[in-house]
Design an enzyme around this catalytic site. Structure first.
Site, PDB file in Angstrom:
ATOM      1  N   SER A   1      -9.780  -0.833   7.387  1.00 13.59           N
ATOM      2  CA  SER A   1      -9.268  -0.682   6.019  1.00 13.59           C
ATOM      3  C   SER A   1      -8.603  -1.893   5.399  1.00 13.59           C
ATOM      4  O   SER A   1      -8.252  -1.857   4.226  1.00 13.59           O
ATOM      5  CB  SER A   1      -8.268   0.466   5.973  1.00 13.59           C
ATOM      6  OG  SER A   1      -8.959   1.666   5.848  1.00 13.59           O
TER       7      SER A   1
ATOM      8  N   SER B   1      -9.747   1.678   3.241  1.00 16.30           N
ATOM      9  CA  SER B   1      -8.890   2.456   2.372  1.00 16.30           C
ATOM     10  C   SER B   1      -7.862   1.635   1.588  1.00 16.30           C
ATOM     11  O   SER B   1      -7.336   2.108   0.590  1.00 16.30           O
ATOM     12  CB  SER B   1      -8.132   3.505   3.197  1.00 16.30           C
ATOM     13  OG  SER B   1      -7.241   2.870   4.108  1.00 16.30           O
TER      14      SER B   1
ATOM     15  N   LYS C   1       0.846  -1.201   0.000  1.00 19.40           N
ATOM     16  CA  LYS C   1       0.000   0.000   0.000  1.00 19.40           C
ATOM     17  C   LYS C   1       0.880   1.248   0.000  1.00 19.40           C
ATOM     18  O   LYS C   1       1.905   1.277   0.686  1.00 19.40           O
ATOM     19  CB  LYS C   1      -0.896  -0.036   1.239  1.00 19.40           C
ATOM     20  CG  LYS C   1      -1.905   1.096   1.332  1.00 19.40           C
ATOM     21  CD  LYS C   1      -2.778   0.922   2.575  1.00 19.40           C
ATOM     22  CE  LYS C   1      -3.830   1.998   2.729  1.00 19.40           C
ATOM     23  NZ  LYS C   1      -4.681   1.781   3.922  1.00 19.40           N
TER      24      LYS C   1
HETATM   25  N1  GLN Z   1     -12.884   3.828   6.641  1.00 11.05           N
HETATM   26  C1  GLN Z   1     -12.298   4.263   7.875  1.00 11.05           C
HETATM   27  C2  GLN Z   1     -11.905   5.717   7.772  1.00 11.05           C
HETATM   28  O1  GLN Z   1     -12.270   6.296   6.828  1.00 11.05           O
HETATM   29  C3  GLN Z   1     -11.111   3.430   8.188  1.00 11.05           C
HETATM   30  C4  GLN Z   1      -9.881   3.834   7.474  1.00 11.05           C
HETATM   31  C5  GLN Z   1      -8.709   2.973   7.816  1.00 11.05           C
HETATM   32  O2  GLN Z   1      -8.845   1.927   8.457  1.00 11.05           O
HETATM   33  N2  GLN Z   1      -7.542   3.434   7.424  1.00 11.05           N
HETATM   34  O3  GLN Z   1     -11.260   6.259   8.628  1.00 11.05           O
END
Ligand code: GLN
Length: 481
Positions: free
Chosen positions: A178, A154, A79
């Site tokens: 995420s 994400s 990532k």
């Molecule tokens: N979707 C969650 C957010 O927007 C989690 C993001 C993540 O785990 N990096 O913060």
């Protein structure tokens, strides 16, 4: 060699039988990834030079009759928030478009020490903020299973590359779901280890007390092998744990008889019926395999999303303060004062979601609101963690859905941040408590959209989590129901 379906074991066997060299495999993966990327946009950039030199080292070690390591020759994507030295690291943000990593993340170092071959950096939401990958400054990722749908976020790119088969495994990061949510949307395995199990050194910080690095794979065993290679104490991250790393592969015996599994009743309200039905089938399969299933309660679950969005925005506002045009980023031209330079660099560079979170986080940390919001959220965090601790007095693991619904259409939830935040309702709690959790494929809807089942265990009980997941997978998943 069919790159798209290879497992780590098959790579090992193929290299040993001289069906292909690591260099041939790396080149094939790079070519395949470049071609597939036109469809999915899952990679932001490739690291061909680095991949080919790592592969050459594996081939040389094999030539000398040495063991090149458990990940020898395995094509891996990382990532784009995890640093790979001399490779661009954008965090999917305009702000860091030209930033080149000055050093390797510990996880990356360990992957390569185990023989892994990093072929490229995966797309994601900007600074890992989002649930659909639509917050990337470089365009969304398309779900390889259904190209008109999101891959989740994400870590959407990391999930997509494993689903489309351009990498055998990948690394993502999880702060509030995420890894698990995109894994469920793309039909692959995704693991969030215990907080502190994997070093965060070289992971660009979003919310430091919640951030985790973890693996994606097409099967449970590969995910466990990847975690085995990167887990363990790292002096460069003071929050990394000293606890010894268990033998994950030895734990996967296929036998889950008399394991006690809890179904938290708060997690089965409000999910779409087809998703719920598939997870019920998953649970029936676990029962068939001899597990003892009972209902439990995690009463503070309803406060999790509010708690998360206070804590993660507070930490994000502090972590993102460093991107001001002085270091790291390009600097906005034309400002004629220091404050003006900060304002313009940040104003031009950050996307809307990052700005929303910086403002929210600055607000909850400000004088007068700190006690009412930030301190309160920290107390709620303790209550949520305590719910889990109580549940684990009664059961060995918890089984829940990963997301209330399968992958949604691109654009469908963009105008409504609350709807988007709700897609993480079942995954955020695991990060808040810092416990290990994973998504394992659990069938598909009538439209062919994958659904994931979540398995959560107590701190550092990854081995039990993998045992359940692998037994489920080995017996055909929901087919065993
Ligand atoms: N979707 C969650 C957010 O927007 C989690 C993001 C993540 O785990 N990096 O913060």
């Amino acid at each position: 060699m069919n790159v798209a379906s290879l497992t780590i074991d098959q790579v090992r066997a193929g290299l040993r039988a001289k069906e292909f060299t690591a260099t041939e495999l790396a080149q094939a993966a790079l070519d395949f990834a470049a071609a597939e990327n036109a469809k999915t946009n899952a990679y932001l950039h490739f690291s061909a030079e680095r991949a080919l030199s790592a592969a050459a080292e594996v081939d040389a070690a094999l030539g000398r009759g040495e063991d090149p390591g458990p990940l020898a020759g395995v094509p891996i994507a990382v990532k784009d928030v995890i640093l790979v030295k001399d490779v661009r690291n954008t965090c999917a943000s305009r702000l860091l478009e030209k930033f080149v990593a000055p050093y390797d993340a510990t996880a990356v170092q360990r992957l390569e020490a185990a023989g892994g071959v990093i072929i490229g950096k995966a797309n994601c939401d900007e600074f890992a903020m989002g649930s659909s990958n639509e917050n990337s400054a470089f365009g969304p990722v398309r779900n390889p299973v259904a190209l008109d749908r999101v891959p989740g976020g994400s870590s959407g790119g990391s999930a997509a590359v494993v689903a489309q088969g351009t990498a055998v495994v990948s690394l993502g990061s999880d702060t509030g779901g995420s890894i698990r949510q995109p894994a469920s949307f793309c039909g692959v395995v995704g693991v969030t280890p215990t907080y502190g199990r994997v070093s965060r050194y070289g992971l660009v910080a979003f919310a430091s007390s919640l951030d985790h690095i973890g693996p994606f794979a097409r099967n449970v065993r590969d995910a466990a092998t990847l975690l085995q290679s990167i887990a363990g104490r790292d002096p460069a991250d003071s929050t990394s744990a000293f606890a010894p790393v268990a033998d994950y592969s030895g734990a996967m015996t296929g036998d889950i008889r008399s394991m006690r599994l809890g179904l938290p009743k708060e997690y089965f309200a409000g999910l779409e019926s087809e998703t719920g039905g598939l997870v019920e089938k998953g649970i029936a399969a676990l029962r068939r395999l001899g597990a003892e299933v009972r209902e439990v309660s995690l009463p503070n679950t309803e406060y999790a999303i509010s708690c998360y969005y206070v804590i993660c925005t507070a930490e994000a506002s502090s972590n993102l303060a460093r991107y001001d045009g002085v270091r790291y980023t390009s600097r906005a031209a034309g400002a004629n004062s220091l404050a003006g330079m900060y304002r313009e660099t940040r104003g031009e560079g950050f996307g809307a979601e990052c700005k929303r979170r910086i403002m929210l986080g600055t607000y909850v940390l400000s004088h007068g609101y700190y006690d009412a919001y930030y301190i309160k959220a920290q107390k709620v965090r303790t209550l949520i963690a305590r719910d889990f601790a109580n549940a684990f007095k009664e059961v060995d693991a918890l089984i829940t859905p990963v997301s209330p619904f399968p992958a949604f259409k691109l654009g469908e939830k963009l105008d409504d941040p609350m709807q988007m935040y709700l897609s993480d309702i079942y995954t955020i709690t695991g990060d808040i408590a810092g416990i290990p959790c994973m998504s394992v494929p659990c069938g598909a809807t009538h439209d062919g959209l994958p659904v994931g089942m979540q398995i959560l265990t107590n701190h550092f009980e990854e081995a039990a989590m993998f045992r359940i997941a692998e037994a489920f997978e080995r017996n055909g998943g929901i087919a065993a129901a």
